[in-house]
Write an enzyme that holds these catalytic residues in place. Structure first.
Site, short mmCIF file in Angstrom:
data_model
loop_
_atom_site.label_atom_id
_atom_site.label_comp_id
_atom_site.label_asym_id
_atom_site.label_seq_id
_atom_site.Cartn_x
_atom_site.Cartn_y
_atom_site.Cartn_z
N CYS A 45 -43.26 19.79 -47.16
CA CYS A 45 -44.20 20.91 -47.22
C CYS A 45 -45.42 20.75 -46.31
CB CYS A 45 -44.62 21.20 -48.66
SG CYS A 45 -44.83 19.78 -49.72
N ARG A 87 -38.30 8.20 -50.38
CA ARG A 87 -39.11 7.88 -51.56
C ARG A 87 -38.76 6.48 -52.04
NH1 ARG A 87 -39.08 13.84 -54.56
NH2 ARG A 87 -39.79 14.95 -52.69
N GLN A 96 -33.48 17.33 -48.27
CA GLN A 96 -33.79 18.51 -49.08
C GLN A 96 -33.48 19.77 -48.29
OE1 GLN A 96 -37.97 17.80 -50.17
NE2 GLN A 96 -37.28 17.64 -52.29
N ASP A 143 -34.93 22.49 -48.00
CA ASP A 143 -36.27 22.89 -48.39
C ASP A 143 -36.64 24.25 -47.79
OD1 ASP A 143 -38.22 21.98 -50.05
OD2 ASP A 143 -38.93 20.39 -48.73
N HIS A 151 -40.12 26.97 -47.73
CA HIS A 151 -41.49 27.28 -48.13
C HIS A 151 -41.80 28.69 -47.67
CE1 HIS A 151 -41.52 22.83 -48.26
NE2 HIS A 151 -42.22 23.08 -49.35
N LYS A 181 -43.95 27.35 -62.58
CA LYS A 181 -42.70 27.25 -61.85
C LYS A 181 -41.54 27.70 -62.73
CE LYS A 181 -41.70 22.42 -63.11
NZ LYS A 181 -41.16 21.13 -62.64
N HIS A 228 -42.83 26.95 -53.11
CA HIS A 228 -41.90 25.87 -52.79
C HIS A 228 -40.55 26.24 -53.40
CE1 HIS A 228 -45.22 22.91 -51.89
NE2 HIS A 228 -45.87 23.75 -52.69
#
Length: 669
Positions: free
Chosen positions: A355, A384, A402, A404, A406, A489, A535
């Site tokens: 992000c 991670r 991911q 991902d 946004h 969320k 997100h």
């Protein structure tokens, strides 16, 4: 409320004891809070029974069984120190400080002691104590003393510690024998079932593992005993059968058997490599998702795997997520011949999130309300620093990708865009054959210190997500206090082929990062405004979603995802060229097909490719060659003979285009 008789296998004091005739009731919900069945209630209290087969009732049953486990352990190992023992999904665990690890013989002895404790019909009796009283009574339990010192900070205490200490009063539960003697006790918030006889024989111990106290490698390593508990023996057996089926579907085993991926020691724990067949499946997943995203108005971006420290200071990840990040890499530092630093370097970090980099893309130039919503997508690999004990195949790794996205929206666009996102997510997951969904709406904590932003933002954004969730027609569970500190969320959960629940997609509202990075757009009024950031991870991670699909299908993927979609098996060597011509036509049409020209006998070839989960086998002999036909053989062993080649090719292409799961002859009819 009128008192009724207690169950016959436990004895209770009469004063103020509220019980229900139905023996499945294990606790009460009094004014919204879970309480022991022995709680004294008044006429003005709102009281509901909590049954043993409800979610809360099962947690209480399992937590009570964990206490019986702990008592049994201290009978077998009197010097064992007590850690924590919370209920978990489908079971419980308890951590112990012991000089020597538990052995299989210890577990047998512990189970026998648990059976005795259950038969003894001990009562669980709650007592409120002061901090000092608790310290005196538990003076020989160092881990309990540490928890008392952390009272009110249960989130930092240890995973599962909230079952023992919280912000309120301390309580101890005594295990009281039939003759009124306290035979064991533990620090606990409760509630518990009334007595041990209620546990019956629907429980078992499942495994032993190591666990660091409070989840930190800096602390002592404890021994953790896991177990499961159910209202009846039949439900226990059904659960054990599900475990057996899950073991057959374990993606780690299937990944090796089907030659899909591996974790070489030379690379490091939690870092996967994808073999050619696994790469094919992953590629199909990514390409399909990419097509759908582009059709849905998303734009793909690419960002580096590493960044200067300043970026993660601005995003606050180096404050809130430092322990989950890999150590810094010092770049551009120079030293002289004596090792003295002549030029100070700069710390870089492997990115734990995509992000912040997507935010920089937004921020690269001025934005107008006409540019919004802005939908950025990336298959971004993140890193991670997971504890080695937490790693688990592809579902918990140190490096993962991911899918991902946004989205940057105006406040007025939030509800409509969230609805669009959720509809897109559900549609995509259905493409992969998942159908059983439910939603969780995570809302803010009541305590003001645990969230940021205005009351107006939280009310508006929570209501927007609530409207979207309920409009979906799916089951929605609202969970107060589980939102991130910066916004509510929606989490989407799915059930797989054997009924297990997996959390997949998340739609998270965020006003924090736009504020930290100073994001703006020019509104129709000509003024600067702050966008809202959404997100959205569709799969969570590609690795984890691959593992879920692999277990859901037990390796037998739909034809469109299968690494090898069609294999030709000649009845004898002389029919290999005939099948090769059919396969060449299929390959020209983009079908992943091959002919087994090995020296193995036909039956062995069939067994081999059935074991490899190939969805479609084409078999041909003299009759097929003469007639211009083939025979289909399917994963379940069924067969359809004499299909004209053109028709067979059309059926195969249709199964791929329609994303059909083909295991039987009927599936391709």
């Amino acid at each position: 409320m009128t008192d009724v008789n207690a169950p016959s296998d436990v004895s209770f004091p009469a004063d103020g004891f509220a019980l229900f005739p139905d023996r499945s009731v294990v606790a009460l919900r009094v004014n919204g809070e879970l309480k022991d069945l022995a709680t004294v209630v008044t006429a003005t209290d709102a009281v509901e029974p909590v049954t043993i087969d409800s979610a809360d009732g099962l947690s209480i049953l399992r937590h009570s069984t964990a206490h019986v486990l702990a008592q049994a352990v201290q009978r077998v190992r009197p010097q064992a120190n007590l850690g924590i023992g919370p209920p978990i999904t489908d079971g419980f665990y308890y951590d112990f400080g012991v000089d020597e690890p538990f052995t299989p013989e210890d577990v047998k002895a512990i189970k026998k002691e648990m059976e005795r404790i259950v038969r003894e019909g001990q009562r669980f009796v709650r007592r409120v104590v002061t901090d000092d009283e608790a310290r005196t009574e538990l003076a020989d339990e160092p881990f309990k003393l540490e928890l008392i010192g952390l009272k009110g900070g249960s989130k930092e205490a240890a995973e599962g510690a909230s079952v023992e200490v919280g912000a309120g009063e301390l309580t101890i539960y005594d295990n009281v024998s039939r003759d009124g003697e306290t035979v064991w006790k533990d620090l606990c918030r409760g509630p518990h079932v009334p007595g041990t006889r209620m546990l019956g024989n629907g429980w078992d111990l499942t495994r032993i593992a190591g666990a660091y106290w409070r989840g930190s490698e800096k602390n002592p390593q404890l021994q953790r005993i896991y177990g499961t508990a159910w209202p009846t023996k039949d439900e226990l057996r059904a659960y054990q059968q599900r475990l057996e089926e899950a073991a057959k579907r374990d993606h780690r085993r299937l990944g090796k058997e089907l030659d899909l991926f591996s974790f070489p020691d030379e690379i490091g724990s939690g870092l996967s490599v994808w073999h050619p067949k696994g790469g094919i499946v992953r590629g199909e997943m990514e390409q399909h998702a990419r097509r759908r995203h582009i059709e849905g108005g998303y734009t793909y971006v690419y960002t580096p795997h590493i960044s200067k420290e300043d970026l993660f200071l601005t995003s606050n990840h180096l404050v809130t997520y430092r322990e989950g990040m890999f150590p810094p890499i010092r770049m551009d530092e120079e030293t002289d011949a004596d090792g003295n630093i002549t030029k100070h370097g700069q710390d870089y970090y492997l990115k734990p999130m995509n992000c912040p980099m997507h935010i920089l893309i937004y921020k690269e130039r001025a934005r107008s309300y006409r540019d919004l919503p802005m939908r950025l997508a990336e298959n971004g690999t993140v890193y991670r620093n997971e504890l080695s004990g937490a790693l688990h195949g592809l579902t918990r790794v140190r490096g993962f990708t991911q899918d991902d996205s946004h989205l940057f929206v105006t406040p007025d666009q939030l509800e409509a865009e969230t609805a669009r996102v959720l509809e897109f997510v559900l549609s995509m997951l259905r493409d992969f054959g998942l159908e059983d969904f439910e939603l969780e709406l995570s809302m803010r904590d009541d305590e003001k210190s645990k969230w940021i932003g205005s009351d107006e933002f939280w009310e508006y954004s929570t209501n927007a997500l609530r409207h979207v969730a309920h409009a979906s027609g799916l089951k929605v569970t609202e969970v107060p206090g589980e939102a991130a500190f910066y916004g509510p969320k929606i989490d989407l959960k799915t059930r797989d082929a054997i009924g297990r629940t997996w959390q997949l997609s998340t739609v998270q509202v965020d006003v924090n990062l736009p504020e930290r990075f100073g994001l703006e757009f020019t509104g129709p009024d000509g003024e600067k405004h702050r966008p809202i950031m959404i997100h959205r991870a569709l799969f969570g991670s590609i690795e984890r979603f691959f593992a879920i699909l692999l277990e859901h299908y037990a390796g037998a993927f739909p034809v469109w995802l299968a690494p090898v979609q069609v294999v030709g098996i000649p009845v004898a060597e002389q029919y290999g060229d005939y099948l090769q011509g059919i396969v060449d036509t299929l390959r020209e049409a983009g079908v992943r097909a091959e002919v087994d020209h090995s020296d193995d006998r036909m039956q062995k070839k069939i067994r081999t490719h059935t074991t490899h989960k190939v969805p479609l086998q084409l078999i041909a002999g003299e009759q097929d060659r003469s007639a211009g036909t083939v025979s289909f053989r399917f994963r379940d062993g069924s067969q359809t003979n004499g299909i004209p080649v053109d028709e067979a090719i059309a059926k195969i292409r249709s199964a791929i285009e329609q994303k059909t799961l083909v295991n039987t002859a009927e599936d391709l009819a």
